[in-house]
Scaffold this motif. Structure first.
Motif, mmCIF file in Angstrom:
data_model
loop_
_atom_site.group_PDB
_atom_site.id
_atom_site.type_symbol
_atom_site.label_atom_id
_atom_site.label_comp_id
_atom_site.label_asym_id
_atom_site.label_seq_id
_atom_site.Cartn_x
_atom_site.Cartn_y
_atom_site.Cartn_z
ATOM 1 N N VAL A 31 0.846 -1.198 0.000
ATOM 2 C CA VAL A 31 0.000 0.000 0.000
ATOM 3 C C VAL A 31 0.876 1.240 0.000
ATOM 4 C CG1 VAL A 31 -1.738 1.317 1.272
ATOM 5 C CG2 VAL A 31 -1.877 -1.182 1.188
ATOM 6 N N GLY A 32 0.596 2.138 -0.942
ATOM 7 C CA GLY A 32 1.297 3.411 -1.006
ATOM 8 C C GLY A 32 0.541 4.481 -0.248
ATOM 9 N N GLN A 189 4.593 8.040 -9.570
ATOM 10 C CA GLN A 189 5.179 6.953 -10.346
ATOM 11 C C GLN A 189 5.649 5.810 -9.455
ATOM 12 O OE1 GLN A 189 5.720 10.139 -10.722
ATOM 13 N NE2 GLN A 189 5.892 10.741 -12.865
ATOM 14 N N GLU A 190 6.051 6.133 -8.222
ATOM 15 C CA GLU A 190 6.485 5.095 -7.299
ATOM 16 C C GLU A 190 5.308 4.210 -6.890
ATOM 17 O OE1 GLU A 190 9.871 4.758 -6.700
ATOM 18 O OE2 GLU A 190 9.641 6.194 -8.307
ATOM 19 N N VAL A 191 4.165 4.843 -6.663
ATOM 20 C CA VAL A 191 2.959 4.077 -6.338
ATOM 21 C C VAL A 191 2.598 3.158 -7.496
ATOM 22 C CG1 VAL A 191 0.492 4.246 -5.823
ATOM 23 C CG2 VAL A 191 2.098 5.847 -4.775
ATOM 24 N N GLU A 192 2.643 3.689 -8.722
ATOM 25 C CA GLU A 192 2.331 2.905 -9.917
ATOM 26 C C GLU A 192 3.229 1.678 -10.024
ATOM 27 O OE1 GLU A 192 0.072 3.102 -12.205
ATOM 28 O OE2 GLU A 192 -0.391 5.144 -12.765
ATOM 29 N N ALA A 193 4.516 1.874 -9.722
ATOM 30 C CA ALA A 193 5.501 0.819 -9.948
ATOM 31 C C ALA A 193 5.477 -0.256 -8.874
ATOM 32 C CB ALA A 193 6.896 1.433 -10.036
ATOM 33 N N LYS A 210 -7.929 3.886 -2.762
ATOM 34 C CA LYS A 210 -8.295 3.229 -4.013
ATOM 35 C C LYS A 210 -7.327 2.099 -4.357
ATOM 36 C CE LYS A 210 -11.494 6.349 -5.316
ATOM 37 N NZ LYS A 210 -12.912 6.006 -5.627
ATOM 38 N N TYR A 211 -7.849 1.066 -5.016
ATOM 39 C CA TYR A 211 -6.988 0.037 -5.607
ATOM 40 C C TYR A 211 -6.532 0.521 -6.979
ATOM 41 C CZ TYR A 211 -7.848 -3.371 -1.954
ATOM 42 O OH TYR A 211 -7.877 -4.016 -0.750
ATOM 43 N N LEU A 212 -5.261 0.284 -7.285
ATOM 44 C CA LEU A 212 -4.704 0.761 -8.546
ATOM 45 C C LEU A 212 -5.430 0.140 -9.734
ATOM 46 C CD1 LEU A 212 -2.252 2.726 -8.971
ATOM 47 C CD2 LEU A 212 -2.519 1.879 -6.656
ATOM 48 N N GLN A 213 -5.841 -1.106 -9.585
ATOM 49 C CA GLN A 213 -6.528 -1.778 -10.684
ATOM 50 C C GLN A 213 -7.822 -1.069 -11.028
ATOM 51 O OE1 GLN A 213 -5.348 -4.255 -12.583
ATOM 52 N NE2 GLN A 213 -7.165 -3.974 -13.854
ATOM 53 N N ASP A 214 -8.538 -0.582 -10.019
ATOM 54 C CA ASP A 214 -9.781 0.152 -10.269
ATOM 55 C C ASP A 214 -9.512 1.438 -11.035
ATOM 56 O OD1 ASP A 214 -11.126 -1.809 -8.912
ATOM 57 O OD2 ASP A 214 -11.176 -0.715 -7.009
ATOM 58 N N LEU A 215 -8.406 2.111 -10.703
ATOM 59 C CA LEU A 215 -8.063 3.346 -11.402
ATOM 60 C C LEU A 215 -7.640 3.066 -12.840
ATOM 61 C CD1 LEU A 215 -6.093 5.212 -8.597
ATOM 62 C CD2 LEU A 215 -8.341 5.795 -9.480
ATOM 63 N N ARG A 216 -6.979 1.924 -13.063
ATOM 64 C CA ARG A 216 -6.517 1.590 -14.406
ATOM 65 C C ARG A 216 -7.670 1.272 -15.348
ATOM 66 N NH1 ARG A 216 -2.495 -1.708 -11.422
ATOM 67 N NH2 ARG A 216 -0.581 -0.467 -11.312
ATOM 68 N N GLU A 217 -8.809 0.938 -14.778
ATOM 69 C CA GLU A 217 -9.954 0.587 -15.611
ATOM 70 C C GLU A 217 -10.738 1.813 -16.058
ATOM 71 O OE1 GLU A 217 -12.086 -2.230 -13.275
ATOM 72 O OE2 GLU A 217 -10.669 -3.865 -13.683
ATOM 73 N N LEU A 288 -4.991 8.282 -11.772
ATOM 74 C CA LEU A 288 -4.322 8.522 -10.501
ATOM 75 C C LEU A 288 -3.810 9.951 -10.432
ATOM 76 C CD1 LEU A 288 -3.195 7.635 -7.790
ATOM 77 C CD2 LEU A 288 -1.199 6.711 -8.988
ATOM 78 N N GLU A 289 -3.180 10.405 -11.506
ATOM 79 C CA GLU A 289 -2.647 11.764 -11.520
ATOM 80 C C GLU A 289 -3.767 12.790 -11.384
ATOM 81 O OE1 GLU A 289 0.095 14.670 -14.348
ATOM 82 O OE2 GLU A 289 0.256 12.493 -14.494
#
Length: 297
Positions: A31-32, A189-193, A210-217, A288-289
């Motif tokens: 978790v970031g 970018q660190e959170v993304e990576a 938020k979960y990163l996967q949800d944001l990527r969708e 995310l940004e």
């Protein structure tokens, strides 16, 4: 549940660094903890590791209360503070041996963490002779010595060069397959990576979880591409589903697409058809940004 924070508030004289903060971190989750400088990230890290007490609220780490079971919290958490405190005159193994005695762990564990963190080529050197990247590895090795279930990392990639960044990111991702990692940063970018999930804090309050996967969708993405030659925006705007083209510097372009489909192949085909060479090609999580900017402005 590895970490559970309930209504934590921290006041320094007249300044409220944290205000009624609550969140949970599950087992084996990376978790970031994201936020601008001064948002309260380091303060929360220090509370979770028992370095300071909260003014109000409670927190549990590995099932132990940070107020009433400090010793148990300390023995079950690995902590890498923002300013990694090291004895520069000690050799790597000498430093880890000293801390192994403090933790009361077997000396065989020293070689295990040296191998895990990729320190083997530098293990014979004094810490003061190491690069910033390898010093961070020493800090991580020390945090892992007692084999904790939870790692708390405060700005673990600050000051690293691009090559060191990649190495430390990969190391954290590897460790995160078995352990819970809670890391603070102000760099998206660190959170993304590295992370599965992001908690955004601003002015001492949690403003997103938020979960990163949800944001990527989301239905928008940004592709960052660097060509070996300048390209007119009008040509890039002909790519399918492009909404915006921005020449950020030199021959680097940020191309925004109104689709969640990975559009990097289209950019690659464009370069091939126009006899251009691609020097870099990456995706950026526009969701995310945008979320970060919206919530922290």
């Amino acid at each position: 549940m590895s970490i559970e924070v309930k209504n934590i508030t921290k006041v320094y004289k007249d300044q409220k660094a944290l205000n009624d903060v609550s969140f949970k971190v599950n087992d084996a989750e990376v978790v970031g903890f994201l936020g601008p400088n001064g948002a309260g990230k380091s303060t929360m890290m220090k509370i979770l590791t028992t370095y300071i007490d909260a003014s109000e609220g409670t927190a549990m780490v590995n099932g132990y209360d940070v107020n009433t079971n400090k010793k148990n919290v300390q023995s079950s958490v690995g902590y890498l503070p923002e300013h990694n405190p090291l004895y520069l005159e000690l050799y790597v193994k000498e430093y880890l041996n000293f801390n192994a005695n403090v933790y009361g762990v077997a000396k065989s564990r020293i070689n295990e963490v040296i191998e895990l963190t990729g320190l083997t080529p530098e293990a014979h050197k004094k810490i003061g002779q190491l690069s910033k990247g390898y010093r961070q590895r020493v800090g991580l090795a020390n945090a892992l010595l007692h084999n904790p279930d939870v790692l708390i990392l405060d700005e673990p990639t600050t000051g690293l060069d691009p090559n060191q960044l990649v190495e430390i990111r990969n190391l954290i991702r590897t460790i995160g397959k078995e352990k819970t990692i809670f890391l603070s940063t102000h760099i998206m970018q660190e959170v993304e990576a590295m992370c599965d999930r992001v908690i955004i804090i601003n002015k001492g309050e949690v403003v997103a979880d938020k979960y990163l996967q949800d944001l990527r969708e989301g239905q928008e993405q940004v592709v960052i591409v660097e060509f070996d030659y300048r390209v007119e925006d009008t040509f890039l705007l002909r790519l399918p589903q492009v909404t915006n083209v921005k020449n950020t510097y030199g021959f680097v372009y940020e191309i925004t697409f109104s689709t969640k489909e990975d559009m990097r192949s289209h950019v690659f085909d464009f370069a091939h058809d126009n006899e251009l060479k691609i020097l870099q090609l990456n995706q950026k999580n526009a969701s995310l940004e945008s979320l970060f900017r919206e919530l922290t402005n």
